[in-house]
Enzyme design. Structure first.
Site, short mmCIF file in Angstrom:
data_model
loop_
_atom_site.label_atom_id
_atom_site.label_comp_id
_atom_site.label_asym_id
_atom_site.label_seq_id
_atom_site.Cartn_x
_atom_site.Cartn_y
_atom_site.Cartn_z
N GLY A 28 -20.41 25.08 -22.98
CA GLY A 28 -20.45 25.84 -23.76
C GLY A 28 -21.34 27.24 -23.50
N GLY A 71 -14.53 20.72 -22.94
CA GLY A 71 -13.93 21.65 -24.11
C GLY A 71 -13.16 22.57 -23.36
CG HIS A 102 19.86 26.85 -28.20
ND1 HIS A 102 19.06 25.59 -28.10
CD2 HIS A 102 21.04 26.65 -27.24
CE1 HIS A 102 19.66 24.76 -27.26
NE2 HIS A 102 20.95 25.25 -26.75
#
Length: 468
Positions: free
Chosen positions: A272, A187, A445
């Site tokens: 986690g 994760g 750009h």
């Protein structure tokens, strides 16, 4: 005790809001509530700023940036610049990392004091639906906010020793660069450390029981990251779960359910984080808890009318910016402002590995579940067509998920600096923009934000720097 009122000798003091936990959710609620005129007490047992500032978001990103500098030193010749990489000095990396954290911590302390928040250092306990005990003193509040956060999780029988088997907390303080590492968990936490350590020179293998890295992301993003990791020499073993770990003479051996074995100097357990909710008086006060998480409604209200909860303590996205938003929501609700509940699908998500993975909205799979497979349209824009990405020598894609003839409901991006593009992606999703509306906007750009513009031009049926 800092800022606010001195309540040491005032037993009659009742605050409008007493907050237990000074992490992202707790301090955001304190700052906003004080701004709105509420009298606030903020209680924190460790350091103001919590996991995000001291053991999570900020220090890990500092490590990742140090890794980026190392990669730049190695790769200078690709740009005609004569550079050499002589190694990582962890003392210097920690000095840099800790300097970033210290500066932000001091600024946050000053901010809390300036808002006249009563800040209390100590371990708090919810002694009733309207009080918190800390340091032998009781703080009464018309409302209580629980924001005690989370800690790294492990697996049954897998003991984190802080030396060979470590958590992310230990990984942030390592005084050396491991020669090799197995990262258990693919994760966000796992792939970020895998990325940073690889940049530092560690040989890394990621073990993930599910079939893809970053499994919460759109499958296309996962596959792009897996491909990029292979190019960087990061090994991944996917689709087989962990069985056990054993000490070897000079490291750790990891054994998977299919019998496959991996040996390394360290094992990082990155499966986690779990909520900090036990032994704090929550259940005794009547607060409903399920699997450790405090249960709340869309306004972060618990089963007890005078108690709310936010952040990693509740079963929402474990992200600092979600904690901020939830803390602000609670403060505004208590101040009578009638805030709108959070749309968690509309929260931007960024994984800061190399390349970065960023997204907002629904994955293709979830969009099909919600709207029907025949109603979902997708488009992929390859960064190969973007000038700025060419200059940066990054690869990846922008993937759009659209409801046919309707709004864009998912934006998924992989590539260098894609986390910086997720702000516009968030607006596209949350304002329910049509591809034709985004296509009308002129993007500078050469920038990577052009990738969003070009992708929407293509989805609107008028591609520029991409094939029909």
């Amino acid at each position: 005790m800092h800022g606010g009122r001195d309540v040491a000798n005032d037993a009659s003091t009742v605050f409008d809001l007493v907050i237990l936990g000074g992490g992202s959710g707790g301090y955001a609620a304190a700052l906003r509530a004080a701004q709105l005129g509420l009298d606030v007490a903020l209680i924190e047992k460790d350091k103001l700023g919590g996991t995000c500032l001291h053991r999570g978001c900020i220090p890990t990103k500092a490590l990742l940036h140090a890794g980026e500098v190392a990669d730049s030193a190695r790769e200078g010749a690709e740009f005609g610049v004569k550079t050499s990489f002589e190694g990582i000095e962890m003392a210097g990396v920690h000095k840099y990392k800790d300097g970033v954290v210290s500066g932000l911590h001091k600024g946050l302390q000053g901010l809390v004091a300036s808002r006249k928040v009563t800040y209390v250092e100590g371990s708090g306990y919810l002694s009733s639906p309207t009080s918190v005990d800390v340091n032998g003193q009781r703080f009464e509040g018309r409302h209580i906010l629980l924001a005690t956060g989370s800690v790294p999780k492990s697996l049954p029988g897998l003991e984190i020793d802080g030396d060979r088997i470590i958590s992310s907390d230990h990984a942030l303080q390592l005084d050396r660069v491991p020669k090799s590492a197995v990262v258990l968990g693919g994760g966000v936490i796992g792939v970020e450390f895998a990325s940073a350590w690889t940049s530092f020179g560690t040989e890394v293998t990621v073990v993930e029981g599910l079939k893809h890295l970053v499994p919460a992301e759109d499958e296309n993003s996962s596959k792009l990251l897996e491909r990029a990791f292979r190019k960087r020499g990061i090994k991944s073993n996917l689709g087989t779960f962990f069985e056990r770990a054993e000490y070897t003479q000079d490291g750790v051996k990891v054994v998977l359910a299919d019998g496959k074995e991996f040996e390394a100097e360290v094992l990082l357990v990155a499966i986690g984080r779990g909520p900090v909710s036990q032994g704090l008086g929550y259940e005794e006060a009547g607060v409903a808890i399920d699997r450790g998480f405090v249960q709340v409604d869309e306004y972060c209200r618990t089963s007890v009318p005078t108690v709310s909860a936010v952040g990693d303590l509740i079963p929402t996205l474990q992200l600092a910016h979600v904690g901020f938003a939830e803390g602000i929501l609670v403060a505004e609700r208590l101040a009578g402002l009638n805030p709108v509940p959070i749309d968690y699908d509309g929260v931007p998500r960024v994984t800061y590995c190399n390349p970065e993975v960023a997204s907002v909205g629904l994955s293709e799979e979830k969009a099909k579940e919600r709207y029907g497979a025949d109603k979902v349209v997708t488009l992929k824009y390859n960064l190969a067509g973007n000038g700025r990405s060419k200059i940066l020598k990054t690869t990846g894609e922008v993937k759009l998920v659209q409801v046919r003839d309707g709004a864009v409901v998912g934006v998924h991006m992989v590539g260098d600096r894609m986390g910086e593009q997720v702000g516009e992606a968030q607006l596209i999703y949350n304002w329910e923009a049509l591809p034709s509306e985004v296509a009308q906007l002129i993007h500078a750009h050469p920038t990577q934000t052009e990738t969003l513009g070009e992708a929407h031009l293509a989805l609107a049926g008028k591609p520029l720097h991409s094939h029909d």
